[in-house]
Design a protein around this motif. Structure first.
Motif, short mmCIF file in Angstrom:
data_model
loop_
_atom_site.label_atom_id
_atom_site.label_comp_id
_atom_site.label_asym_id
_atom_site.label_seq_id
_atom_site.Cartn_x
_atom_site.Cartn_y
_atom_site.Cartn_z
N LYS A 37 0.84 -1.21 0.00
CA LYS A 37 0.00 0.00 0.00
C LYS A 37 0.87 1.25 0.00
O LYS A 37 0.63 2.20 -0.76
CB LYS A 37 -0.91 0.00 1.22
CG LYS A 37 -2.01 1.06 1.19
CD LYS A 37 -2.92 0.93 2.40
CE LYS A 37 -3.65 -0.38 2.40
NZ LYS A 37 -4.59 -0.51 3.55
N SER A 61 1.98 -2.31 -20.21
CA SER A 61 0.82 -3.01 -19.64
C SER A 61 1.18 -4.42 -19.19
O SER A 61 0.67 -4.91 -18.17
CB SER A 61 -0.32 -3.05 -20.65
OG SER A 61 0.09 -3.68 -21.85
N ASP A 65 0.87 -5.84 -15.43
CA ASP A 65 0.16 -7.09 -15.11
C ASP A 65 1.05 -8.02 -14.29
O ASP A 65 0.58 -8.67 -13.34
CB ASP A 65 -0.27 -7.80 -16.40
CG ASP A 65 -1.39 -7.07 -17.12
OD1 ASP A 65 -2.04 -6.21 -16.50
OD2 ASP A 65 -1.60 -7.36 -18.32
N LYS A 72 -3.93 -10.12 -7.72
CA LYS A 72 -5.00 -10.88 -8.38
C LYS A 72 -5.17 -12.25 -7.77
O LYS A 72 -6.28 -12.71 -7.52
CB LYS A 72 -4.68 -11.02 -9.88
CG LYS A 72 -4.90 -9.77 -10.69
CD LYS A 72 -4.62 -10.08 -12.16
CE LYS A 72 -4.95 -8.88 -13.04
NZ LYS A 72 -4.71 -9.18 -14.47
N ASP A 75 -5.92 -12.16 -3.41
CA ASP A 75 -6.82 -11.03 -3.09
C ASP A 75 -7.09 -10.93 -1.59
O ASP A 75 -7.30 -9.83 -1.06
CB ASP A 75 -8.14 -11.19 -3.85
CG ASP A 75 -9.02 -9.97 -3.69
OD1 ASP A 75 -8.55 -8.86 -3.99
OD2 ASP A 75 -10.18 -10.12 -3.27
N ASN A 80 -8.33 -5.07 -2.70
CA ASN A 80 -8.57 -3.82 -3.43
C ASN A 80 -7.31 -3.09 -3.89
O ASN A 80 -7.40 -1.99 -4.43
CB ASN A 80 -9.41 -2.85 -2.59
CG ASN A 80 -10.72 -3.44 -2.15
OD1 ASN A 80 -11.41 -4.08 -2.94
ND2 ASN A 80 -11.07 -3.24 -0.88
N GLU A 82 -5.27 -3.91 -6.31
CA GLU A 82 -5.11 -3.86 -7.76
C GLU A 82 -5.75 -2.61 -8.34
O GLU A 82 -5.14 -1.89 -9.15
CB GLU A 82 -5.70 -5.09 -8.44
CG GLU A 82 -5.51 -5.03 -9.95
CD GLU A 82 -6.15 -6.19 -10.71
OE1 GLU A 82 -5.98 -6.21 -11.94
OE2 GLU A 82 -6.80 -7.04 -10.08
N SER A 83 -6.97 -2.29 -7.94
CA SER A 83 -7.65 -1.10 -8.47
C SER A 83 -6.93 0.18 -8.03
O SER A 83 -6.86 1.15 -8.79
CB SER A 83 -9.11 -1.07 -8.03
OG SER A 83 -9.21 -1.06 -6.60
N PHE A 84 -6.39 0.19 -6.81
CA PHE A 84 -5.62 1.33 -6.31
C PHE A 84 -4.40 1.55 -7.19
O PHE A 84 -4.07 2.69 -7.56
CB PHE A 84 -5.22 1.05 -4.86
CG PHE A 84 -4.54 2.20 -4.16
CD1 PHE A 84 -4.84 3.52 -4.44
CD2 PHE A 84 -3.57 1.95 -3.18
CE1 PHE A 84 -4.21 4.57 -3.78
CE2 PHE A 84 -2.94 2.98 -2.52
CZ PHE A 84 -3.25 4.29 -2.83
N ARG A 86 -4.02 0.43 -10.40
CA ARG A 86 -4.43 0.74 -11.78
C ARG A 86 -4.83 2.22 -11.92
O ARG A 86 -4.59 2.83 -12.96
CB ARG A 86 -5.60 -0.14 -12.19
CG ARG A 86 -5.30 -1.64 -12.21
CD ARG A 86 -4.46 -2.05 -13.38
NE ARG A 86 -4.33 -3.51 -13.47
CZ ARG A 86 -3.54 -4.13 -14.32
NH1 ARG A 86 -2.79 -3.43 -15.16
NH2 ARG A 86 -3.47 -5.44 -14.33
N ARG A 87 -5.45 2.77 -10.89
CA ARG A 87 -5.87 4.17 -10.96
C ARG A 87 -4.68 5.11 -11.12
O ARG A 87 -4.79 6.17 -11.73
CB ARG A 87 -6.68 4.56 -9.72
CG ARG A 87 -8.12 4.09 -9.75
CD ARG A 87 -8.97 4.83 -8.74
NE ARG A 87 -8.50 4.69 -7.38
CZ ARG A 87 -8.84 3.72 -6.54
NH1 ARG A 87 -9.68 2.78 -6.97
NH2 ARG A 87 -8.38 3.68 -5.31
N TYR A 90 -3.96 5.62 -14.77
CA TYR A 90 -5.07 6.08 -15.61
C TYR A 90 -4.66 7.29 -16.46
O TYR A 90 -4.09 8.26 -15.95
CB TYR A 90 -6.28 6.46 -14.75
CG TYR A 90 -7.46 6.93 -15.55
CD1 TYR A 90 -8.27 6.02 -16.23
CD2 TYR A 90 -7.76 8.29 -15.65
CE1 TYR A 90 -9.35 6.45 -16.97
CE2 TYR A 90 -8.84 8.72 -16.40
CZ TYR A 90 -9.63 7.80 -17.06
OH TYR A 90 -10.69 8.22 -17.81
#
Length: 288
Positions: A37, A61, A65, A72, A75, A80, A82-84, A86-87, A90
């Motif tokens: 984190k 990319s 990955d 992935k 988990d 959560n 992964e989304s943190f 990926r953002r 962006y």
């Protein structure tokens, strides 16, 4: 148009189910939830800092990955995250969707052959867009500065990587900034604390306490506002901030900026320095 390009690279975790892009980025130690984190948070700080410096980011990319593979498949250990992660990426360009290198382009590094990875893409871009400047920022713990000479059909290209630390990349940027900064000494402010005009239109004239050579040296590491028309730095020799005012902007026929010129002077009131500029200066020193 020439630009500064920072290529982001992340660790690729060694697992039989993971697809790696390069042995150079391979790691085996898994971080705990708290460490991962904090690692992602530092990525956000880094990106935010260099957006203000006008740099362009690219990423891989497949490398992303291979990095977030652990979140992935585990988990429960990394909820959560992964989304943190990926953002943070962006809006950035994934070089694989607009690549310059070919999938089959092979480059030699010493006696090894590499292809279809970040270093080969950077090498291809350095050849096709030589006016731009490229650096790889590697977000792997304890990673050290490296340079590679890539050879393809007797054409040699140097590719540079630094750890993803704000001060390290800033030192690279100071020497490679696009558009470059040009120092323009203004006699109104004097030099070495003498020779300044006493007043200008009724206002007291600020003095340049150092030599013009020292002011030029500091200029390349000065922090700017959003439009770069004013820059600031701290001069440790005199214990004061220096302010740089933009004089001219040189452009080509397409209105692309070729260079910016500045004159400077020392300031007594440090409140002239915007707080967000001071905070960015603090980031430059906090990671050393």
């Amino acid at each position: 148009m020439a630009k500064n390009v920072i290529a982001l690279i992340f660790p690729e975790y060694d697992d039989k189910g993971n697809i790696l892009t390069s042995k150079e980025w391979e790691v085996s130690n898994l971080p705990n939830d708290s460490v991962l984190k904090d690692w992602i948070k530092s990525l956000y700080y880094f990106i935010d800092f260099y957006k203000y410096e006008g740099c362009e980011f690219i990423y891989d990319s497949k490398n992303a990955d291979a990095c977030i593979f652990i979140a992935k498949v585990l988990d429960d250990c990394y909820p959560n995250l992964e989304s943190f992660f990926r953002r943070a990426l962006y809006g950035m360009a994934n070089w694989r969707t607009n690549r310059v290198s070919s999938v089959d382009d092979e480059y030699m590094i010493y006696k090894s052959t590499i292809k279809d990875e970040m270093r080969t893409e950077i090498a291809a871009r350095e050849v096709s867009c030589p006016d731009s400047k490229y650096v790889i920022a590697v977000h792997i713990p304890d990673y050290k500065h490296k340079k590679w000479v890539l050879n393809k059909e007797e054409n040699y290209v140097e590719v540079t990587a630094y750890p993803m630390l704000i001060p390290d990349i800033f030192c690279w940027l100071a020497d490679n900034r696009i558009p470059p900064r040009v120092y323009n000494w203004n006699e109104k402010h004097g030099e070495n604390g003498v020779g300044a005009h006493k007043s200008h239109k009724g206002d007291e004239v600020s003095v340049l306490l150092c030599s013009r050579e020292h002011a030029e040296e500091l200029m390349h590491k000065a922090i700017g506002n959003d439009t770069f028309d004013v820059l600031y730095c701290f001069d440790p020799q005199h214990g004061k901030y220096m302010e740089y005012k933009q004089d001219t902007v040189k452009t080509d026929k397409g209105n692309n900026i070729l260079s910016r010129s500045y004159h400077s002077f020392h300031i007594d009131d440090e409140n002239r320095v915007p707080q967000k500029v001071k905070k960015r200066m603090e980031l430059l020193s906090s990671e050393r």
